[in-house]
Write a protein that holds these residues in place. Structure first.
Motif, PDB file in Angstrom:
ATOM      1  N   GLN A  62       0.827  -1.212   0.000  1.00  0.00           N
ATOM      2  CA  GLN A  62       0.000   0.000   0.000  1.00  0.00           C
ATOM      3  C   GLN A  62       0.857   1.255   0.000  1.00  0.00           C
ATOM      4  OE1 GLN A  62      -2.846  -0.308   3.281  1.00  0.00           O
ATOM      5  NE2 GLN A  62      -2.981  -2.452   2.786  1.00  0.00           N
ATOM      6  N   TYR A  80      -7.858  -4.281  -3.841  1.00  0.00           N
ATOM      7  CA  TYR A  80      -8.622  -3.370  -2.974  1.00  0.00           C
ATOM      8  C   TYR A  80     -10.100  -3.438  -3.248  1.00  0.00           C
ATOM      9  CZ  TYR A  80      -5.076  -0.333  -0.964  1.00  0.00           C
ATOM     10  OH  TYR A  80      -4.076   0.178  -0.228  1.00  0.00           O
ATOM     11  N   GLU A  96      -8.194   5.561  -1.658  1.00  0.00           N
ATOM     12  CA  GLU A  96      -8.661   4.454  -0.802  1.00  0.00           C
ATOM     13  C   GLU A  96      -7.490   3.718  -0.146  1.00  0.00           C
ATOM     14  OE1 GLU A  96     -10.855   2.866  -3.958  1.00  0.00           O
ATOM     15  OE2 GLU A  96      -9.178   1.823  -4.869  1.00  0.00           O
ATOM     16  N   ALA A  97      -6.324   3.729  -0.828  1.00  0.00           N
ATOM     17  CA  ALA A  97      -5.153   3.053  -0.256  1.00  0.00           C
ATOM     18  C   ALA A  97      -4.722   3.736   1.048  1.00  0.00           C
ATOM     19  CB  ALA A  97      -4.014   3.056  -1.259  1.00  0.00           C
ATOM     20  N   VAL A  98      -4.900   5.050   1.111  1.00  0.00           N
ATOM     21  CA  VAL A  98      -4.548   5.785   2.339  1.00  0.00           C
ATOM     22  C   VAL A  98      -5.485   5.343   3.464  1.00  0.00           C
ATOM     23  CG1 VAL A  98      -4.350   8.067   3.398  1.00  0.00           C
ATOM     24  CG2 VAL A  98      -3.730   7.766   0.997  1.00  0.00           C
ATOM     25  N   ARG A 140      -7.192   2.555   3.730  1.00  0.00           N
ATOM     26  CA  ARG A 140      -6.911   1.158   4.074  1.00  0.00           C
ATOM     27  C   ARG A 140      -5.683   1.071   4.978  1.00  0.00           C
ATOM     28  NH1 ARG A 140      -7.130  -2.927   5.669  1.00  0.00           N
ATOM     29  NH2 ARG A 140      -7.282  -5.019   4.796  1.00  0.00           N
ATOM     30  N   MET A 141      -4.688   1.874   4.648  1.00  0.00           N
ATOM     31  CA  MET A 141      -3.433   1.775   5.394  1.00  0.00           C
ATOM     32  C   MET A 141      -3.576   2.330   6.813  1.00  0.00           C
ATOM     33  SD  MET A 141       0.313   2.508   4.170  1.00  0.00           S
ATOM     34  CE  MET A 141       1.668   2.250   5.269  1.00  0.00           C
ATOM     35  N   ASP A 158     -14.942  10.720  -5.280  1.00  0.00           N
ATOM     36  CA  ASP A 158     -14.070   9.567  -5.097  1.00  0.00           C
ATOM     37  C   ASP A 158     -12.606  10.038  -5.022  1.00  0.00           C
ATOM     38  OD1 ASP A 158     -12.805   7.166  -5.242  1.00  0.00           O
ATOM     39  OD2 ASP A 158     -13.875   6.428  -6.995  1.00  0.00           O
ATOM     40  N   LYS A 168     -17.922   6.758   0.106  1.00  0.00           N
ATOM     41  CA  LYS A 168     -18.022   5.346  -0.283  1.00  0.00           C
ATOM     42  C   LYS A 168     -16.781   4.583   0.176  1.00  0.00           C
ATOM     43  CE  LYS A 168     -19.559   2.499  -4.094  1.00  0.00           C
ATOM     44  NZ  LYS A 168     -20.912   2.224  -3.651  1.00  0.00           N
ATOM     45  N   VAL A 210     -16.693   4.079   3.891  1.00  0.00           N
ATOM     46  CA  VAL A 210     -17.605   3.000   4.270  1.00  0.00           C
ATOM     47  C   VAL A 210     -16.959   1.652   3.954  1.00  0.00           C
ATOM     48  CG1 VAL A 210     -19.791   1.887   3.665  1.00  0.00           C
ATOM     49  CG2 VAL A 210     -19.721   4.340   4.036  1.00  0.00           C
ATOM     50  N   GLN A 211     -16.351   1.556   2.772  1.00  0.00           N
ATOM     51  CA  GLN A 211     -15.797   0.269   2.345  1.00  0.00           C
ATOM     52  C   GLN A 211     -14.576  -0.160   3.157  1.00  0.00           C
ATOM     53  OE1 GLN A 211     -15.115   0.986  -1.841  1.00  0.00           O
ATOM     54  NE2 GLN A 211     -17.017  -0.019  -2.417  1.00  0.00           N
ATOM     55  N   PHE A 212     -13.733   0.795   3.517  1.00  0.00           N
ATOM     56  CA  PHE A 212     -12.447   0.404   4.111  1.00  0.00           C
ATOM     57  C   PHE A 212     -12.279   0.728   5.597  1.00  0.00           C
ATOM     58  CE2 PHE A 212     -11.707   0.840  -0.466  1.00  0.00           C
ATOM     59  CZ  PHE A 212     -11.291  -0.453  -0.731  1.00  0.00           C
ATOM     60  N   THR A 227     -17.221  -0.333   7.478  1.00  0.00           N
ATOM     61  CA  THR A 227     -17.749  -1.711   7.399  1.00  0.00           C
ATOM     62  C   THR A 227     -16.790  -2.743   8.009  1.00  0.00           C
ATOM     63  OG1 THR A 227     -18.906  -1.046   5.402  1.00  0.00           O
ATOM     64  CG2 THR A 227     -18.816  -3.398   5.847  1.00  0.00           C
ATOM     65  N   PRO A 228     -15.497  -2.769   7.593  1.00  0.00           N
ATOM     66  CA  PRO A 228     -14.661  -3.840   8.155  1.00  0.00           C
ATOM     67  C   PRO A 228     -14.307  -3.656   9.631  1.00  0.00           C
ATOM     68  CG  PRO A 228     -13.400  -2.490   6.600  1.00  0.00           C
ATOM     69  CD  PRO A 228     -14.802  -2.020   6.548  1.00  0.00           C
ATOM     70  N   TYR A 256     -26.542   2.674   2.876  1.00  0.00           N
ATOM     71  CA  TYR A 256     -25.572   2.378   3.952  1.00  0.00           C
ATOM     72  C   TYR A 256     -26.111   2.737   5.337  1.00  0.00           C
ATOM     73  CZ  TYR A 256     -22.152   2.079   0.136  1.00  0.00           C
ATOM     74  OH  TYR A 256     -21.477   1.751  -1.001  1.00  0.00           O
ATOM     75  N   LYS A 285     -26.569   1.042   9.372  1.00  0.00           N
ATOM     76  CA  LYS A 285     -25.524   0.173   9.920  1.00  0.00           C
ATOM     77  C   LYS A 285     -24.122   0.629   9.533  1.00  0.00           C
ATOM     78  CE  LYS A 285     -28.387  -3.857  10.589  1.00  0.00           C
ATOM     79  NZ  LYS A 285     -29.025  -4.943   9.908  1.00  0.00           N
ATOM     80  N   GLN A 286     -23.938   0.995   8.255  1.00  0.00           N
ATOM     81  CA  GLN A 286     -22.595   1.362   7.800  1.00  0.00           C
ATOM     82  C   GLN A 286     -22.330   2.867   7.918  1.00  0.00           C
ATOM     83  OE1 GLN A 286     -23.890  -1.083   4.446  1.00  0.00           O
ATOM     84  NE2 GLN A 286     -21.715  -1.446   4.070  1.00  0.00           N
TER      85      GLN A 286
END
Lengths: 230, 344, 283
Positions: free
Chosen positions: A34, B216, C130-132, C134-135, C178, C182, C185-187, C190-191, C211, C214-215
């Motif tokens: 990442q 991803y 999104e990578a930011v 996630r990290m 984007d 979204k 919520v995805q990264f 939700t998880p 969403y 719950k999300q």
């Protein structure tokens, strides 16, 4: 070399990320991948800028129609780049006043701040604001209640437009309490909560299935369109 | 064509006349387009050295600064409401030429873009060329200062980065620091895309991008948009009140939500011909989708108008100083007149 | 009349839209706000967590959406400041960092007791979208070795004990596209189950409803929801209600109402022309 190595890179990178999501031991690999991805994103920015300049330089050298505007684009690009990278007009960071280059590149009063505030902001925001005019002409010329579907769309749009202002409360303010649900603001809430949620949920699930299928095709090496032709 | 030209000329004339009258009136009654600033002095003195041998500095009053201290001046804008003739004569505030010119340029560029409504013209094209150039340059500068320097150079050459731009960064190499040569090499390979030949070299970093993005997206969409959405769709169809009694409307809504979701999904299912029951269900699905698109349209319009309002506020407020300071909420009582006037 | 409307030059529609927005601005027309369900849900999400909770505010928008989203972002800042929450600011859009700066300016001007590094702080922009997200759900320092002033996170009181954003009690995302809601919520939401609320553009808002709840704990869609959120804050915090700068979204609802009415009028007139034309065999 030209196709096999990139194919292996794509498959490995994708699977590393998926494995890292499920196996705690592999989490470190995922983090590293990442981090590289984020750094590489800057490379993509540089590539984008380079491509832009390349195209405009070609336009200028060929003296194509409107080449003068390309000169403006190139000039603005390099002026912004030089002013921003040199931190023109930026004072040192107050925490480290003895480090000349430690200041915030967008400090108020600096060169890049001036460009941002007086060029980037008005130009980009006005470009988007123009859509208000075009959406108005579209409403006048193209929104026709030709059939049931179009009528549903129009009526919903009208209710939401009025329901999301004070007019929604005011127009049917005279309704008795038992009929209040008919007020446009309340109807808007219902439209958003039920039909809109249902429609959007169906679209969301559909998109998700599509994205998963596409991702799988890439990760399994079935889709190789990103490798080009030769 | 001739009629359109006449109409064009008329619209231009009306716009210019209104603009000129507003500008002259505004300039005669206020400080239109002027930005006044007041200086703010900053001074720092060395207080000692920390355990790493770095000098420690403390902020002091500029009047107490001596030789060896570091000083500079910044300027802050004086709001128009605070700008009295006495203050201006006192000499503590001054007209900022750079910001005043900037404000006028911002207003002119806004009008250049707006001029596209009357038709494509050189002013619009000029503004368009500027926005492309400045935005691309700006994004690149930010990417380099915010990511390239701390996250790549800071790992490969921490000592150098610490000594000139980021004193707060760790000055020594981390474990496995050499791994950062890989993204550095990938960036160089990516730039081969710009070369007339050897473009295939850039496929390696592009493949890395694609692979990571596919990974991803798969994780994100499966978890949040597939599993969670299906779970959210499976709700009890019969609802009860807090006291355990049957709740009619929530039950109706729950039924409707489930049926509408399924119907809309059936519409997207193209593997079966839309005939008979499937066709009828798909048709109901389309109706719900149309309501969804209608709601989206309403919200989109709301957003676009908000953006236009913000730009006009800039022109009428910050530039022309036209907007009164008080807000009048009493118009709610006269809403009928406002709507009537508009219809007329 | 029919012929006139049928052949109406579109520039007259442009002019009417310009006037519909400009006149209420010049006259400063505004209308009262009734707090809707979504605005209340978002308000409750910020209000219900204990004072001094960790709140991550990601402003993922740029000047192009400033008119629509900045009032919302400022309302979040004022609400969090009044509650004494610890505010961690970040931006995932390259032009988004100055939007965060505006919120920091608001804190400095209106809440001088709050101190940088103790009550609020800012991370720099990072590329990768999104990578930011996630990290930083697992490793904050890997992505942000320093804050926006170039100070190590270990030397900042409010970040030294933060390992990743799972330590946050609430995520507030103001989004124009984007990467935006979204992706949060995805990264993140939700998880990892981190409570998340969103303030987004009108274009995005309808897409976020599935969403809820719950999300996403709530969604503010466009300027109207921002005005309602301001009204909800005003009911509880009289000092914010007395601040004219904190009424930005409410003020913007004047032009919105007039322009929305114009849009509905245009749709009705357009359809009248269509039906008359169809009767005359003109279509």
């Amino acid at each position: 070399m030209k196709r096999l190595v990139p194919l292996i890179i794509a498959i490995c990178a994708g699977f590393v990320l998926i494995i890292a999501n499920f196996i705690p031991y592999a989490q470190e690999w995922g983090s590293t991948a990442q981090e590289w991805f984020n750094i590489l994103a800057v490379g993509a920015m540089v590539l984008g800028g380079g491509n832009l300049i390349k195209l405009h330089l070609m336009k200028v050298s060929a003296k194509n129609k409107g080449w003068g505007y390309s000169v403006v684009t190139i000039g603005c690009f390099f002026a912004t780049l030089v002013i921003g990278l040199s931190k023109m007009g930026v004072h040192p960071n107050p925490i480290y006043p003895d480090y000349d280059w430690s200041g915030y590149y967008l400090e108020e009063g600096s060169g890049l701040w001036w460009i941002y505030e007086h060029m980037v902001v008005p130009l980009t925001s006005m470009m988007f604001a123009m859509l208000a005019f075009y959406v108005a002409t579209a409403a006048f010329r193209a929104f026709r209640a030709k059939n049931t579907e179009a009528t549903l769309l129009l009526v919903t749009a009208g209710i939401v437009l009025l329901g999301r202002t004070y007019a929604g409360v005011w127009l049917f303010g005279w309704l008795p309490e038992s009929m209040e649900w008919l007020r446009f603001d309340n109807l808007t809430v219902w439209i958003m909560d039920i039909p809109n949620t249902a429609g959007t949920r169906a679209i969301t699930i559909g998109i998700a299935l599509g994205v998963v299928a596409t991702s799988l095709r890439i990760l399994l090496g079935v889709d190789r369109s990103y490798l080009g032709q030769d | 064509m001739k009629k359109e030209n006449q109409s064009n000329g008329l619209i231009w004339a009306v716009v210019f006349a209104i603009g000129a009258i507003m500008l002259i009136w505004s300039m005669s009654t206020s400080r239109t387009g002027q930005v006044w600033v007041t200086p703010v002095e900053h001074a720092f003195t060395e207080t000692g050295v920390d355990e790493d041998g770095n000098a420690q500095w403390a902020s002091i009053d500029a009047a107490d600064a001596t030789v060896g201290d570091i000083e500079w001046t910044t300027y802050s804008v004086v709001p128009d409401s605070q700008l009295t003739p006495e203050l201006m004569e006192s000499g503590t505030v001054s007209l900022s030429w750079s910001r005043t010119i900037g404000l006028w340029l911002a207003a002119i560029f806004t009008l250049f873009i707006l001029s596209f409504l009357v038709g494509d013209n050189p002013a619009y094209k000029f503004a368009e060329a500027m926005v492309v150039g400045t935005s691309a340059g700006y994004v690149m500068v930010i990417g380099l200062w915010d990511v390239f320097v701390p996250n790549l150079l800071g790992k490969l050459m921490p000592g150098l980065v610490q000594s000139f731009a980021l004193p707060g960064i760790e000055g020594s190499h981390q474990e496995f620091w050499w791994l950062y040569f890989i993204p550095a090499i990938l960036i160089v390979m990516l730039l081969f895309q710009l070369m007339p030949s050897g473009g295939w070299i850039s496929r390696w970093p592009i493949a890395f991008f694609i692979g990571i993005t596919a990974g991803y997206r798969m994780i994100g969409y499966v978890e949040a948009d597939l599993v969670a959405q299906i779970k959210a769709g499976i709700e009890p169809l019969v609802a009860f009140n807090g006291d355990g009694g049957f709740a009619l409307w929530p039950t109706v809504n729950a039924f409707l939500l489930t049926i509408a979701t399924l119907a809309a999904m059936v519409y997207f299912f193209f593997s079966i011909e839309h005939k008979g029951l499937v066709g009828k269900t798909a048709r109901v699905g389309i109706w719900f989708l149309m309501i969804t698109f209608g709601a989206s349209f309403g919200y989109t319009v709301m957003g676009r108008i908000a953006l236009l309002a913000a730009r006009l506020e800039f022109l009428f407020g910050k530039w022309l100083h036209f907007i009164p300071s008080h807000i009048d909420f009493s118009f709610a009582a006269h809403l009928d007149w406002i709507i009537l006037l508009q219809l007329m | 009349m029919y012929q006139f409307l049928k052949n109406l030059d579109r520039r007259w529609i442009f002019l009417s839209m310009l006037l519909a927005v400009a006149i209420p601005i010049l006259m400063r027309i505004a209308f009262p706000e009734v707090v809707s369900k979504q605005a209340k849900m978002v308000f409750d999400a910020v209000e219900s967590i204990p004072d001094g909770s960790n709140v991550l505010l990601s402003f993922d928008f740029d000047p192009a959406s400033e008119g629509e989203l900045l009032p919302m972002a400022q309302a979040f800042t004022r609400h969090c400041s009044a509650k004494g929450h610890k505010q961690y600011y970040m931006a995932l859009w390259p032009l988004g960092s100055p939007m965060v700066d505006k919120s920091l300016d608001t804190i400095r001007a209106e809440y001088p007791d709050l101190e940088y590094g103790i009550d609020y702080m800012k991370f720099d922009y990072k590329a990768g979208g999104e990578a930011v997200i996630r990290m930083i759900t697992t490793d904050l320092r890997g992505m942000f070795p320093l804050d926006s002033r170039g100070v190590s996170l270990d030397d900042i009181p409010m970040t030294k004990n933060i390992k990743n954003i799972q330590d946050m009690d609430l995520i507030i995302n103001v989004s124009a596209g984007d990467p935006g809601t979204k992706q949060w919520v995805q990264f993140a939401s939700t998880p990892f189950g981190i409570t998340t609320v969103s303030g987004c553009t009108g274009v995005q808002a309808p897409q976020m409803y599935p969403y809820i709840p719950k999300q996403l704990a709530g969604v503010l869609g466009a300027i109207k929801a921002a005005a309602e959120y301001e009204a909800a804050i005003d009911e509880v915090y009289p000092e914010i209600a007395a601040n004219p700068k904190a009424q930005e979204a409410k003020r913007r609802m004047g032009p919105q109402l007039v322009a929305h009415s114009l849009m509905v009028g245009l749709i009705i007139i357009g359809n009248c022309i269509y039906y008359v034309g169809r009767k005359r065999g003109d279509v």
